[in-house]
Design a protein around this motif. Structure first.
Motif, PDB file in Angstrom:
ATOM      1  N   LEU B 320     -13.172 -68.296  32.128  1.00 31.47           N
ATOM      2  CA  LEU B 320     -14.483 -68.932  32.206  1.00 31.47           C
ATOM      3  C   LEU B 320     -15.299 -68.319  33.342  1.00 31.47           C
ATOM      4  N   GLY B 321     -14.628 -68.071  34.451  1.00 28.80           N
ATOM      5  CA  GLY B 321     -15.253 -67.276  35.508  1.00 28.80           C
ATOM      6  C   GLY B 321     -16.215 -68.015  36.409  1.00 28.80           C
ATOM      7  N   GLY B 336     -18.615 -66.858  29.899  1.00 27.24           N
ATOM      8  CA  GLY B 336     -17.236 -67.301  30.084  1.00 27.24           C
ATOM      9  C   GLY B 336     -16.681 -67.944  28.823  1.00 27.24           C
ATOM     10  N   ARG B 339     -15.553 -65.392  26.453  1.00 32.79           N
ATOM     11  CA  ARG B 339     -14.247 -64.807  26.802  1.00 32.79           C
ATOM     12  C   ARG B 339     -13.106 -65.741  26.412  1.00 32.79           C
TER      13      ARG B 339
END
Lengths: 211, 374
Positions: B320-321, B336, B339
């Motif tokens: 998610l970042g 995110g 991903r």
């Protein structure tokens, strides 16, 4: 013999020049066309006709009549006999205006792909019934006593739910500092925003009321 | 008072306002076919039977007939009706039939009459067909513009469609505005003729082309005005720049992009709108002001993943970042989510990912939970 209306009171109200429902300023085919002669040639009671055109959709006499029925019931119960005709005229005028607004709203909702699921209506019925301490069938029965069938009642809820969604998605972003407003100010601002939005929709939509 | 207000004054029904809740096969028919066109354009004044039945009784439909058709053959209209002789009178079917006739596009009005007879009810569908456009004249357009304008409008021989004509007029106006004209005035007149025809005249007064004299952003304190102005789409200097024409449609898009910019910089309450577009008295210049209300910068107070996670929450959060304490950014969150979804797809796990956000307006924080399901 000229055509006579099925519902004299309603048709008389619709035919009244005092309905205040101004037709669109845009030219219409009906106003442009030569006077219709086929309608004049028809005999019998008019049981259905177009009472308003909103964009590509029409509002029909029986739809207006069905919507007016519960109000007429209420008027019959609560308004003195000598004032009923005026009260009914006001209801028809307001209802037709409301139905035009609803059609404008519905068209915009379609354009925005906004809808109301059956489950949402079910949930609203359940919540309303619970709030009044009754069961959903009892709620429908109460509506029936006021002149609305179950289907009409659910349709009314659908309209209100859709209106709420449009309010959240379209009107609320138009109100500056909405989060900081009091409930009363929010309601007032939402009312103003709704009025302005409907005027915008109406200005860009072909609307014609047919007395 | 609004229509609603006037109705509400009658008192409450069992349907209360839902504001709070919200805050929280029948007979086969044929489509109408105008072919072959009738030679006469005069509406029929004698009814044509659509269907007849005997023994319908007083409440039943003994005959269905059509009146007023001219260009479209009666059989085409009749074929579209579900209401048939020999059936009980059905208001819902009649309503559907009227809508069907209206939707055909051939008629401008429909009404239905009922006449009792000893054999039953006679239902008459009375139609008024749309007039045909004999000639459509365009005045006021420059010679260079005329072909384009004509291409946007109905043609001679078309049926008059008030809704369509209105849309075409709007498109003509928009076409001029896209080319920088302001104060565009398009008027039209319809002249009825004999034989169910009309002449249509379109009068255009384009007004001068307005050039942008100034472009400003008001209300900026946390962002930099130059940074926002750099995001304005100018079509490489062709519009919405000083000295170029004003394109309202393109500026509207820019406003959305500026709103998105604020969302990506934590200002989730920001509102960006066209503050003013002031035309000079001669209509040759226009000054544009973009109005911004920025609001506070929101940070992430909590970030969680839950549900059908392919490799557990730590891995989900890594992909998610975005982390607790970060400035909220919608774009970063969406990247995110992409991903996470890619991993979920690879592992054959749930790919329905719903970001749930809880906003604390007092603390200016957002709690983010990614709900993953099949």
């Amino acid at each position: 013999m000229r055509a006579r209306p099925l519902i004299p009171a309603l048709a008389a109200l619709l035919a009244s020049s005092s309905t205040g429902l101004a037709a669109t300023t845009a030219p219409s085919a009906s106003s442009a066309a030569p006077a219709p002669t086929a309608a004049a040639a028809a005999t019998g009671v008019v049981i259905e006709r177009v009472v308003a055109v909103v964009g590509r959709e029409v509002i029909l006499l029986t739809e207006l009549r069905d919507r007016a029925r519960p109000y007429f019931t209420r008027i019959a119960q609560s308004v003195a006999a000598d004032k009923r005709a005026e009260a009914e005229r006001e209801v028809v005028r307001a209802l037709l205006e409301q139905m035009i607004e609803e059609q404008l709203t519905r068209a915009e909702a379609d354009r925005l792909r906004l809808g109301v699921a059956t489950s949402e209506i079910d949930a609203a019925v359940a919540a309303l019934a619970q709030g009044q301490g009754v069961t959903p069938p009892q709620l429908y029965e109460a509506a029936r006593k006021q002149g609305m069938s179950k289907e009409e009642y659910r349709e009314e809820l659908r309209r209100q739910l859709l209106d709420g969604k449009l309010g959240q998605q379209i009107l609320r972003p138009r109100i500056k500092d909405y989060a900081a407003l009091s409930d009363a100010d929010r309601a007032a601002k939402m009312g103003e925003a709704r009025g302005a939005w409907l005027r915008e929709l109406r200005a860009k939509t072909y609307v014609e009321v047919r007395p | 008072m609004s229509a609603r207000g006037r109705l509400a004054a009658l008192g409450p029904f069992v349907t209360p306002s839902l504001a709070l809740l919200v805050a929280c096969g029948g007979a086969a028919t044929k489509p109408i076919d105008a072919r072959p066109a009738a030679s006469s354009a005069s509406p029929a004044l004698a009814a044509t039977p659509c269907s007849t039945a005997e023994g319908g009784g007083p409440g039943g439909v003994a005959r269905v007939e059509l009146l007023g058709h001219a260009r479209v053959p009666a059989a085409s209209y009749c074929g579209a009706l579900r209401t048939r002789a020999g059936q009980p009178l059905d208001e819902a079917e009649i309503r559907r039939d009227v809508r069907e006739l209206w939707a055909s596009g051939f008629v401008d009005d429909v009404q239905v009459t009922k006449t009792p007879t000893p054999a039953g009810q006679v239902l008459t569908f009375v139609v008024r067909e749309r007039p045909r456009i004999r000639a459509l004249a365009v005045r006021g357009a420059e010679a260079d513009d005329a072909p384009r304008v004509r291409g946007l409008l109905a043609q001679s021989g078309d049926l008059l469609d008030p809704v369509g004509l209105r849309a075409q007029i709007a498109e003509v106006r928009a076409d001029y505005e896209r080319r920088g004209h302001r104060k565009v005035d398009v008027d039209w007149k319809i002249t009825p003729l004999a034989g169910g025809e009309v002449d249509v005249a379109i009068e255009i007064a384009p007004g001068p082309k307005a050039l942008v004299s100034a472009l400003r952003v008001e209300g900026v304190s946390k962002a930099r005005e130059a940074e926002l102005l750099a995001l304005v789409d100018t079509g490489q200097g062709k519009f919405n720049a000083v000295g170029a024409i004003y394109r309202e449609d393109r500026l509207e898009r820019t406003l959305l992009e500026l709103n998105a910019w604020y969302f990506d910089h934590g200002m989730i309450e920001a509102q960006v709108s066209l503050g003013a577009a002031t035309l000079s008295p001669d209509g040759a210049q226009i000054a544009l002001t973009i109005a911004v209300t920025e609001g506070p910068v929101y940070h992430l107070a909590e970030v969680k993943c839950r549900g059908d996670l392919a490799e557990g929450e730590p891995r989900c959060l890594e992909l998610l970042g975005v982390r607790k304490g970060d400035v909220f950014s919608r774009a970063a969150m969406l990247r995110g989510i992409d991903r996470v979804r890619e991993l979920q797809q690879k592992k054959g796990r749930g790919t329905v990912i719903t970001p749930e956000t809880t906003i604390d307006q007092a603390g200016h924080t957002v709690k983010l939970t990614l709900d993953v399901s099949r």
